[in-house]
Design a protein around this motif. Structure first.
Motif, PDB file in Angstrom:
ATOM      1  N   ILE A 145      52.203  63.226  42.474  1.00 21.59           N
ATOM      2  CA  ILE A 145      51.102  63.959  41.648  1.00 21.59           C
ATOM      3  C   ILE A 145      50.215  64.538  42.464  1.00 21.59           C
ATOM      4  O   ILE A 145      49.762  64.102  43.330  1.00 21.59           O
ATOM      5  CB  ILE A 145      50.467  62.808  40.679  1.00 21.59           C
ATOM      6  CG1 ILE A 145      51.385  62.024  39.881  1.00 21.59           C
ATOM      7  CG2 ILE A 145      49.459  63.774  39.746  1.00 21.59           C
ATOM      8  CD1 ILE A 145      50.755  61.014  39.246  1.00 21.59           C
ATOM      9  N   VAL A 184      46.998  61.278  30.463  1.00 21.30           N
ATOM     10  CA  VAL A 184      48.409  61.568  30.607  1.00 21.30           C
ATOM     11  C   VAL A 184      49.099  61.797  29.239  1.00 21.30           C
ATOM     12  O   VAL A 184      49.067  60.781  28.517  1.00 21.30           O
ATOM     13  CB  VAL A 184      49.298  60.720  31.624  1.00 21.30           C
ATOM     14  CG1 VAL A 184      50.744  61.240  31.661  1.00 21.30           C
ATOM     15  CG2 VAL A 184      48.984  60.703  32.870  1.00 21.30           C
ATOM     16  N   PRO A 226      49.578  66.918  31.730  1.00 20.02           N
ATOM     17  CA  PRO A 226      50.575  65.986  32.514  1.00 20.02           C
ATOM     18  C   PRO A 226      50.010  64.975  33.442  1.00 20.02           C
ATOM     19  O   PRO A 226      50.722  64.339  34.312  1.00 20.02           O
ATOM     20  CB  PRO A 226      51.277  67.156  33.458  1.00 20.02           C
ATOM     21  CG  PRO A 226      50.210  68.248  33.547  1.00 20.02           C
ATOM     22  CD  PRO A 226      49.424  68.202  32.212  1.00 20.02           C
ATOM     23  N   VAL A 227      48.621  64.848  33.661  1.00 18.47           N
ATOM     24  CA  VAL A 227      48.000  64.043  34.659  1.00 18.47           C
ATOM     25  C   VAL A 227      46.716  63.571  33.733  1.00 18.47           C
ATOM     26  O   VAL A 227      46.247  63.895  32.515  1.00 18.47           O
ATOM     27  CB  VAL A 227      47.648  64.694  35.792  1.00 18.47           C
ATOM     28  CG1 VAL A 227      48.788  65.208  36.541  1.00 18.47           C
ATOM     29  CG2 VAL A 227      46.787  65.920  35.303  1.00 18.47           C
ATOM     30  N   ASP A 281      46.209  57.729  37.307  1.00 19.15           N
ATOM     31  CA  ASP A 281      47.330  58.082  36.529  1.00 19.15           C
ATOM     32  C   ASP A 281      47.262  57.215  35.044  1.00 19.15           C
ATOM     33  O   ASP A 281      47.950  56.333  35.023  1.00 19.15           O
ATOM     34  CB  ASP A 281      48.577  57.864  37.025  1.00 19.15           C
ATOM     35  CG  ASP A 281      49.665  58.430  36.444  1.00 19.15           C
ATOM     36  OD1 ASP A 281      49.639  59.374  36.008  1.00 19.15           O
ATOM     37  OD2 ASP A 281      50.925  57.646  36.678  1.00 19.15           O
ATOM     38  N   ILE A 307      56.012  66.327  30.025  1.00 17.56           N
ATOM     39  CA  ILE A 307      54.962  66.446  30.941  1.00 17.56           C
ATOM     40  C   ILE A 307      55.695  66.740  32.412  1.00 17.56           C
ATOM     41  O   ILE A 307      54.952  66.787  33.371  1.00 17.56           O
ATOM     42  CB  ILE A 307      54.061  65.266  30.923  1.00 17.56           C
ATOM     43  CG1 ILE A 307      54.833  63.836  31.402  1.00 17.56           C
ATOM     44  CG2 ILE A 307      53.073  65.337  29.681  1.00 17.56           C
ATOM     45  CD1 ILE A 307      53.931  63.030  31.845  1.00 17.56           C
ATOM     46  N   GLU A 308      57.147  66.511  32.440  1.00 12.47           N
ATOM     47  CA  GLU A 308      57.460  66.684  33.612  1.00 12.47           C
ATOM     48  C   GLU A 308      58.763  67.692  33.580  1.00 12.47           C
ATOM     49  O   GLU A 308      59.133  68.059  32.347  1.00 12.47           O
ATOM     50  CB  GLU A 308      58.123  65.362  34.160  1.00 12.47           C
ATOM     51  CG  GLU A 308      57.112  64.274  34.502  1.00 12.47           C
ATOM     52  CD  GLU A 308      57.552  62.942  34.430  1.00 12.47           C
ATOM     53  OE1 GLU A 308      57.440  62.263  35.421  1.00 12.47           O
ATOM     54  OE2 GLU A 308      58.377  62.768  33.660  1.00 12.47           O
ATOM     55  N   ARG A 315      55.796  66.763  37.955  1.00 10.42           N
ATOM     56  CA  ARG A 315      54.528  66.989  36.859  1.00 10.42           C
ATOM     57  C   ARG A 315      54.529  68.491  36.497  1.00 10.42           C
ATOM     58  O   ARG A 315      54.315  69.392  37.624  1.00 10.42           O
ATOM     59  CB  ARG A 315      53.300  66.272  37.345  1.00 10.42           C
ATOM     60  CG  ARG A 315      53.355  64.850  37.199  1.00 10.42           C
ATOM     61  CD  ARG A 315      53.409  64.223  35.965  1.00 10.42           C
ATOM     62  NE  ARG A 315      53.703  62.826  36.095  1.00 10.42           N
ATOM     63  CZ  ARG A 315      52.767  61.886  36.071  1.00 10.42           C
ATOM     64  NH1 ARG A 315      51.512  62.233  35.558  1.00 10.42           N
ATOM     65  NH2 ARG A 315      53.016  60.428  36.191  1.00 10.42           N
ATOM     66  N   THR A 365      52.309  71.657  38.688  1.00 15.25           N
ATOM     67  CA  THR A 365      52.184  71.420  40.293  1.00 15.25           C
ATOM     68  C   THR A 365      52.456  72.860  40.809  1.00 15.25           C
ATOM     69  O   THR A 365      53.300  73.648  40.287  1.00 15.25           O
ATOM     70  CB  THR A 365      53.503  70.352  40.392  1.00 15.25           C
ATOM     71  OG1 THR A 365      53.264  69.397  39.864  1.00 15.25           O
ATOM     72  CG2 THR A 365      53.403  70.314  42.073  1.00 15.25           C
TER      73      THR A 365
END
Lengths: 299, 440
Positions: free
Chosen positions: B27, B55, B73-74, B102, B284-285, B304, B307
């Motif tokens: 992450i 998240v 996503p985080v 997280d 989210i990924e 994620r 990024t």
């Protein structure tokens, strides 16, 4: 008479008779279906350049001629490409409005030097396509892409890409201000502006609407929307909207105060004599260009 | 072996990263989440600067019909909401989040255990797809729930799962078939309920025999899911071509697959639907292959969203002779001109092309050899469309069916004159589309 002679005679008579009948029919048909075309259309068309550039908003020169004759006025009909409007007015028995010549202006400073390339483009040489796949070699999402769609669009050979800057340059002698390049440019970098007296004009050579820092990141000569020019302008000709200054050419009196004020050099003044003569010029300037700008605002 | 009938090409497969199992990418310290990661209108931000997010928390809400939700996503704090340049260099609204720990939002099952029994009803599954922001992960990112809103006069006969992975280099779907087959099957079961289709078919290209064998083994437990082997031919995974290959039906020009009773989804979408329906986990990924001929460190990452692309490239190390970096496959992907951009839903590959590979050859005049006509899977005449676009004759473009072009690139691929056929057709398609819309 021998049979051969009779045959020839009959044939001649039959053909002659058919010809006579056809002539009589054609005579009446041509009377009944006569198309009356105003002879003035041809006369008007003669005074148009015949380049069919479409700058007037019609499909071609003859279409404009037809429209003028049909409307019987010159209001709103104008050949921007050097058609003799005075002669047309004479044909029509009308008075020609005074018009000011217009010219295409490339509003981008993103030369190879000011906006160095970050990536290399190697796809189809079409601005239309390039704009769909990336922001540009300098990463400015508003600036000129340099693929030359405007060059292809110009019917008068008046715009060319300069190899050293990568930007299009307008040949003022040849440009008629028809607007074909401005229409084709996917980034709307080219604007049709008043040519100005002696070709002297002032304009903001940037169309970037990003905030100052973001714009400067990609191009050292970008308009950062600081608004200094708008504050300086004595004629309220400059507006700043969306971080971008715009000089209204109908209000600009070419005093060039804004040019000196601009911190990035985004405002260009062209065709002025060298700087030293500047102090003498302002006295007469506000008066002289005023003539040129008034009719333009009337149009 | 099943396949589509007309056109198609055989590019080098180059599935270099097929042996690399999926790794979780660490992450990052900060993520930038675009509010438009799908086809359609942008989502509306639901957070403000300074807000704490977890998240899976909703940060962008779908308000238009064709739109998808966007989730954080985080976990961390929203640093700012502002336009950020995407990988093409154009600015789009995005939420920037500083990562802290997280911590997951409530109601999301983070366990890795397989949940087989589906308790939701048809409508609940569709609502869940919408809530979890599911989009087609095959590349187009079309909001999935819209596909499942079947008009009342239509019936779904087949649910088709695209696992062809016909684009060279990309291997994430292949890895998914080997590693996540059980989850995918449950996802497909949920999709069967949502669509009302009696049977689902998974189409896999024959160049992945171990994936076919493994899927067939797992599918044996599900009586209405079949695995079908397809001929290795590009573009086998294109929607219309897949329908033709699996069912023999032809989608009429300008119509959607539902016209012939089909719904097509990618296998990655099936996995996302499994997570949404069974675990209540939004997208989210993204699964991303990082590959290239001179890249030593080949990877299949689970990254994620948000990024920085540069972080991923730095992690694998960009080889010196890299000429072009592409998001997506070499056939349909787009070159990345801004490496400081961020991962989005459906970014299935980062391809590092070598200088030699990426270079376009010198362009010559069209030879009228007909290779592009032969290659076109839609039965079009690409060289004509290229010429008409050049001449700006968009009426003729329309007559010659430019709007049916699926932009697969088969025409440009084989052109001996190196002509940028697809590039021009894309321009022509754009212009012709605008002309048709203006007519209405």
């Amino acid at each position: 008479m021998t049979p051969t002679v009779t045959t020839i005679l009959y044939a001649a008579l039959v053909i002659g008779a058919i010809g006579m009948i056809a002539a009589v029919i054609l005579y009446f048909v041509s009377k009944a279906f006569k198309v009356i075309e105003d002879p003035r259309i041809d006369e008007v068309a003669e005074h148009l350049p015949g380049a069919n550039c479409g700058g007037c908003g019609f499909a071609g020169c003859r279409a404009l001629a037809e429209a003028i004759v049909k409307a019987n006025t010159l209001d709103g009909y104008k050949c921007p490409a050097g058609g003799d409007m005075k002669a047309i007015a004479a044909v029509m028995g009308l008075e020609a409005a005074e018009t000011e010549p217009m010219v295409a202006v490339v509003r981008c400073n993103g030369s190879c030097e000011n906006a160095p390339a970050k990536v290399k483009y190697d796809s189809a040489l079409s601005c239309q396509f390039a704009t769909s796949i990336y922001a540009g070699e300098s990463a400015c999402p508003f600036g000129c892409l340099g693929c030359g769609d405007c060059v292809k669009a110009c019917k008068f050979d008046a715009i060319h890409i300069d190899d050293t800057t990568g930007l299009p340059v307008v040949d003022e002698e040849k440009c008629v201000g028809c607007g074909a390049c401005a229409k084709t440019c996917p980034r709307k970098v080219i604007e049709i502006r008043l040519k100005g007296k002696l070709g002297r004009r002032v304009f903001v050579s940037c169309v970037n609407k990003e905030k100052g820092a973001a714009a400067r990141k990609n191009c050292s000569a970008a308009c950062i929307g600081c608004g200094k020019c708008a504050k300086t302008c004595p004629f309220e000709a400059i507006t700043v909207e969306n971080n971008l200054a715009y000089i209204d050419f109908t209000k600009c009196k070419s005093c060039r105060k804004c040019v000196a004020e601009c911190p990035t050099g985004a405002i260009h003044a062209v065709n002025f004599p060298p700087k030293k003569e500047a102090p003498a010029a302002p006295a007469e300037k506000p008066a002289a260009p005023a003539e040129t700008s008034t009719p333009a605002s009337e149009q | 072996m099943k396949t589509f009938k007309i056109g198609g090409i055989h590019p080098e497969e180059n599935k270099l990263a097929k042996e690399q199992s999926v790794e979780i990418f660490p992450i990052p310290k900060q993520v930038t989440v675009f509010l438009t990661q799908h086809l359609g209108a942008p989502s509306v931000p639901q957070v403000q600067k300074g807000d704490k997010v977890k998240v899976g928390q909703l940060i962008g809400k779908a308000e238009a019909f064709i739109c998808a939700n966007v989730h954080s996503p985080v976990s961390g704090t929203v640093a700012k909401i502002e336009p950020v340049a995407d990988f093409l260099g154009y600015k789009k609204d995005a939420v920037v989040i500083d990562v802290e720990g997280d911590e997951w939002a409530e109601g999301i099952d983070t366990s890795s255990e397989l949940k087989k029994d589906i308790t939701l009803t048809k409508q609940e599954i569709i609502d869940r797809m919408k809530a979890c922001g599911i989009v087609g992960l095959g590349g187009a990112c079309f909001p999935t729930h819209v596909k499942y809103m079947v008009p009342p006069d239509k019936q779904v006969d087949y649910l088709l799962i695209n696992a062809a992975e016909c684009e060279p280099y990309i291997t994430v779907d292949y890895r998914m078939m080997l590693e996540r087959a059980d989850e995918v099957m449950v996802g497909i079961e949920a999709m069967l309920i949502a669509s009302g289709a009696p049977v689902a078919m998974i189409g896999v290209e024959a160049n992945k025999p171990d994936a076919i064998a493994h899927l067939t083994k797992v599918a044996a437990n599900y009586k209405n899911i079949q695995v079908v082997e397809l001929k290795t031919k590009y573009p086998q995974g294109a929607e219309k071509q897949l329908i033709k290959a699996l069912t023999g039906r032809s989608v009429p020009n300008g119509k959607l697959p539902i016209e012939v009773g089909c719904i097509v989804n990618n296998i990655a979408t099936a996995f996302a639907i499994y997570e949404a329906v069974q675990k209540n986990k939004p997208i989210i990924e993204t699964f991303t292959t990082v590959s290239g001929k001179s890249l030593k460190n080949l990877k299949n990452y689970r990254v994620r969203i948000g990024t920085c692309i540069n972080d991923i490239l730095n992690a694998v190390g960009v080889p010196e002779d890299t000429g072009k970096i592409i998001s997506g496959g070499p056939m349909m992907g787009k070159a990345i001109s801004n490496l400081n951009a961020f991962t989005v839903k459906g970014m299935s590959s980062l391809l590092l092309m070598t200088e030699k590979e990426s270079k376009r050859g010198e362009v010559y005049e069209c030879l009228r050899c007909g290779k592009c006509v032969h290659a076109c899977p839609m039965g079009l005449e690409p060289y004509m469309l290229h010429a008409f676009t050049d001449l700006q004759r968009y009426e003729d473009c329309e007559k010659y069916g430019i709007m049916n072009c699926i932009e697969c690139g088969s025409c440009s691929f084989g052109c001996p004159s190196n002509r940028p056929i697809l590039d021009m057709i894309r321009v022509g398609k754009n212009k012709t589309g605008a002309m048709i819309r203006a007519r209405k």
